[in-house]
Design an enzyme around this catalytic site. Structure first.
Site, PDB file in Angstrom:
ATOM      1  N   THR A   1       7.812  31.208   1.160  1.00  0.00           N
ATOM      2  CA  THR A   1       8.563  32.093   0.268  1.00  0.00           C
ATOM      3  C   THR A   1       7.724  33.358   0.161  1.00  0.00           C
ATOM      4  O   THR A   1       6.507  33.304   0.293  1.00  0.00           O
ATOM      5  CB  THR A   1       8.664  31.411  -1.108  1.00  0.00           C
TER       6      THR A   1
ATOM      7  N   ARG B   1      21.827  23.968  -2.461  1.00  0.00           N
ATOM      8  CA  ARG B   1      20.586  23.668  -3.162  1.00  0.00           C
ATOM      9  C   ARG B   1      19.912  24.964  -3.598  1.00  0.00           C
ATOM     10  O   ARG B   1      19.756  25.896  -2.814  1.00  0.00           O
ATOM     11  CB  ARG B   1      19.640  22.882  -2.253  1.00  0.00           C
ATOM     12  N   ILE B   2      19.555  25.005  -4.866  1.00  0.00           N
ATOM     13  CA  ILE B   2      18.866  26.173  -5.416  1.00  0.00           C
ATOM     14  C   ILE B   2      17.437  25.763  -5.745  1.00  0.00           C
ATOM     15  O   ILE B   2      17.212  24.692  -6.308  1.00  0.00           O
ATOM     16  CB  ILE B   2      19.605  26.694  -6.676  1.00  0.00           C
ATOM     17  N   GLY B   3      16.474  26.600  -5.396  1.00  0.00           N
ATOM     18  CA  GLY B   3      15.070  26.299  -5.661  1.00  0.00           C
ATOM     19  C   GLY B   3      14.547  27.107  -6.826  1.00  0.00           C
ATOM     20  O   GLY B   3      15.300  27.567  -7.667  1.00  0.00           O
ATOM     21  N   ASP B   4      13.232  27.294  -6.849  1.00  0.00           N
ATOM     22  CA  ASP B   4      12.622  27.963  -8.001  1.00  0.00           C
ATOM     23  C   ASP B   4      12.667  29.477  -7.912  1.00  0.00           C
ATOM     24  O   ASP B   4      12.607  30.157  -8.937  1.00  0.00           O
ATOM     25  CB  ASP B   4      11.160  27.516  -8.116  1.00  0.00           C
TER      26      ASP B   4
ATOM     27  N   THR C   1       5.164  30.158  -5.421  1.00  0.00           N
ATOM     28  CA  THR C   1       5.650  29.613  -4.165  1.00  0.00           C
ATOM     29  C   THR C   1       5.102  28.215  -4.001  1.00  0.00           C
ATOM     30  O   THR C   1       4.024  27.910  -4.511  1.00  0.00           O
ATOM     31  CB  THR C   1       5.195  30.481  -2.987  1.00  0.00           C
ATOM     32  N   GLY C   2       5.847  27.353  -3.287  1.00  0.00           N
ATOM     33  CA  GLY C   2       5.377  25.995  -3.075  1.00  0.00           C
ATOM     34  C   GLY C   2       6.510  25.017  -3.282  1.00  0.00           C
ATOM     35  O   GLY C   2       7.653  25.290  -2.922  1.00  0.00           O
ATOM     36  N   GLU C   3       6.219  23.875  -3.852  1.00  0.00           N
ATOM     37  CA  GLU C   3       7.249  22.874  -4.083  1.00  0.00           C
ATOM     38  C   GLU C   3       8.137  23.296  -5.249  1.00  0.00           C
ATOM     39  O   GLU C   3       7.709  23.302  -6.405  1.00  0.00           O
ATOM     40  CB  GLU C   3       6.612  21.508  -4.355  1.00  0.00           C
ATOM     41  N   GLY C   4       9.367  23.601  -4.921  1.00  0.00           N
ATOM     42  CA  GLY C   4      10.298  24.122  -5.918  1.00  0.00           C
ATOM     43  C   GLY C   4      10.428  23.263  -7.151  1.00  0.00           C
ATOM     44  O   GLY C   4      10.462  23.756  -8.281  1.00  0.00           O
TER      45      GLY C   4
END
Lengths: 321, 326
Positions: B196, B224-227, B246-249
């Site tokens: 990201t 799918r929506i992330g962070d 950034t990283g695991e949502g």
């Protein structure tokens, strides 16, 4: 300690002159839903089950802005969103842009428990609902005559504000209550805590009257409209854009954690100082079994109960506050 | 104290076996973007303009996972999301499910400035883009050959890992895993590298801003929506600081990571680096993520608990650094 539960049916410019035929079904619904929640807590159901159960009931009731009875987009359609959070694990699930799923909150829970994701929206969410066998109906099921009328009146009053080429003031926009004293904004939500201090929060909504297709509000955004951790559970309602910017639900918990404020003081601080007037209301419970339901709008449909027998119902500010 | 500062990132969670050439390319891109931001700051552009400018550059370059070069959905298409926040007044804008808009971060800015809302998604966002006359292209424009290959690997790994009806066994036979055993979001890091992009800036007037943009998780479900588009999770800015994560949502959302940095500064009086360290250490549990942040006082900080984070930062007093590893 002891269990506690609070629920809301939306905060907004609820006119004190709202006619009885509008007010009474909502008051009755609040009592009914509170009872369901209380019975479930007494039967030792987990707070996660309790909040889902209560919000499903509110979604099914056509008098609130969620599920059946959701307000309409500018195209006269329904786009529902919901969010659920388990305070113990901080696992959460959210959905947006639903058009046929009968209970958005249950889909949010399935997203939380059955996928590696947190948030699914629009076509993807609808497809997932079918794969999981959730109940779906024709979109017309959710649309009520009251909301068709509300959209019409709102469009008439707000003709000027939808011109997207002009910069738009977000917070200052005045709500336009319809002739019968109804507010154009609102949401439903429930927070609960059990005897062991486990917390959960759930929120569901049709969004904002005349909203642009594809508009997402605060409800499905963790930390804005919904939040739960090991200190408290919060569900907010009001002007979505202001709640997002104010990270309302998270801030209640943050003030408790970082400044040592009590639930009541933390919630009051957020409602009075972090969001402009006429924009927000929330319900919250703490791990210790406390309840608070502050709002800075004219009114908020709300109800709460605690294990020691205390119950409260209300629409406008309580006299003793 | 005081003066401008800028930080950029291209994702937290880097494959330790990443070829040297690729590492060099990444560092060059980060350097170029930093310099772009620095010129803009020297010309007195406000923070909000600078973050948009820099993230546009990152989106346009196919190297990282945003705009062109975005990760692919399970269907092989691209669905992008972005958010931007102006510390002044905490105005914000976000978009998700964008499929034809060349620069999602600019669309997010238009949502902030030209719509009555804060967040638009999918067909509504695309419709708004057309009304606003932003540059649109075919979805194919965003798809790179490299990512088509990555999707294949991800599907291979995923049929074992992500099928939530089946316990995660048999991973050893997947070729992607043999190369690198480090996993993020349940996928081997050689396949899943978040990448990201984001930028945070404080200008010489002490105004902070933040912006984040992404194609999301490789092989994600449509919708799918992330962070990244969620204010308070992937992006946040207020009068104290600007943060991009950034990283695991999932970990970033549950930890409301970006807001957390600002909250501990505001409510606990922590300084920027302290706040960043605290959040990375205490708020991620088993999650893996990284973030960059600037403060209104002209400081810059970054923190991550992953193996590496593509990042660069610079301050007005001449400090400049681009890095990947610890």
């Amino acid at each position: 300690m002891g269990w506690a539960i609070a629920l809301h049916g939306g905060a907004g410019d609820i006119s004190p002159s709202i006619p009885p035929e509008r007010r009474q079904p909502r008051e009755a619904a609040l009592r009914h839903c509170l009872q369901i929640g209380v019975d479930a807590l007494k039967a030792q159901k987990s707070p996660l089950d309790v909040v889902e159960l209560v919000v499903r009931e509110l979604e099914n009731n056509p008098h609130f802005n969620a599920g059946k009875g959701s307000v309409l987009t500018t195209e006269g359609t329904v786009e529902m969103e919901a969010c659920i959070m388990d305070g113990k694990t901080k696992k959460c699930g959210a959905v947006s842009g639903l058009t046929t799923v009968v209970n958005a909150i249950s889909l949010a829970r399935v997203v939380m428990e059955k996928t590696p994701h947190i948030y699914l929206a629009f076509d993807g969410a609808e497809k997932f609902a079918r794969e999981q066998g959730l109940e779906t109906v024709d979109s017309s099921h959710f649309i009520t005559p009251a909301n068709i009328e509300r959209l019409k009146q709102f469009k008439e009053a707000n003709r000027v504000q939808i011109d997207c080429a002009q910069p738009v003031e977000k917070d200052v926009k005045k709500e336009t209550p319809t002739g019968d004293g109804d507010s154009p904004i609102g949401t439903v939500g429930c927070v609960a805590v059990d005897n062991d201090g486990n917390l959960a929060a759930a929120t569901s909504t049709g969004g904002f009257v005349n909203k642009m297709v594809g508009r997402i509000g605060d409800t499905p955004i963790i930390g804005a409209g919904t939040y739960a951790n090991n200190l408290c559970a919060v569900s907010a309602t009001g002007r979505g854009e202001a709640i997002i910017r104010g990270t309302v639900a998270r801030d209640v918990a943050a003030l408790m954690e970082f400044k040592g404020l009590s639930l009541k003081d933390a919630a009051a601080c957020v409602v009075e100082e972090r969001v402009p007037r006429d924009n927000v209301g929330l319900v919250a419970v703490s791990a210790k079994g406390e309840v608070t339901m502050p709002f800075n709008t004219t009114g908020m449909y709300r109800a709460s109960a605690t294990e020691d027998g205390y119950t409260e119902f209300g629409i406008w500010p309580s006299v003793e506050n | 104290m005081g003066g401008w500062a800028i930080a950029v990132h291209g994702g937290a969670g880097v494959d330790p076996n990443l070829p040297q050439q690729r590492q060099e390319e990444a560092k060059q891109l980060l350097t170029r973007c930093l310099n772009l931001g620095i010129s803009a700051l020297r010309s007195n552009l406000p923070a909000i303009d600078v973050v948009e400018l820099v993230v546009r550059e990152l989106e346009t370059d196919p190297l990282f996972n945003s705009g062109r070069g975005s990760a692919l959905t399970a269907k092989g298409t691209v669905e992008m999301e972005a958010s931007i926040m102006d510390g002044c007044g905490r105005r914000c804008g976000a978009v998700s499910g964008v499929t034809t808009v060349k620069n999602p971060v600019s669309l997010a800015r238009l949502v902030m400035e030209r719509s009555p809302h804060s967040y638009l998604a999918f067909s509504g966002a695309e419709e708004f883009a057309r009304l606003q006359g932003v540059e649109v292209v075919d979805n194919e424009y965003f798809i790179t050959e490299e990512n088509v290959g990555m999707l294949k690997l991800a599907k291979e790994a995923n049929t074992i890992v992500f099928d939530y009806r089946i316990p995660a066994l048999g991973l050893e036979t997947c070729s992607a895993v043999v190369e690198s055993p480090i996993q993020m979001n349940g996928l081997p890091i050689s396949v899943y590298a978040p990448e990201t992009v984001g930028c945070v800036v404080v200008d010489s007037q002490g105004r902070c801003a933040a912006a984040t943009s992404t194609g999301g998780l490789m092989n994600k479900m449509t919708g799918r929506i992330g962070d990244s588009p969620l204010i308070g999770a992937g992006t946040y800015a207020c009068n104290l600081c600007g943060v991009s994560c950034t990283g695991e949502g999932e970990a970033i959302i549950r930890g409301t990571l970006a807001r957390e940095v600002a909250a501990v500064m505001e409510y606990k009086g922590l300084g920027l680096q302290e706040a960043v360290d605290f959040v990375v250490k205490e708020r991620l549990d088993e999650g893996k993520a990284g973030l960059i942040a600037v403060s209104s006082k002209g400081e810059v900080a970054c923190g991550f608990n992953t193996t590496g984070m593509f990042r660069g930062c610079a301050t007005e007093d001449g400090f400049m650094e681009v890095g990947i590893w610890d």
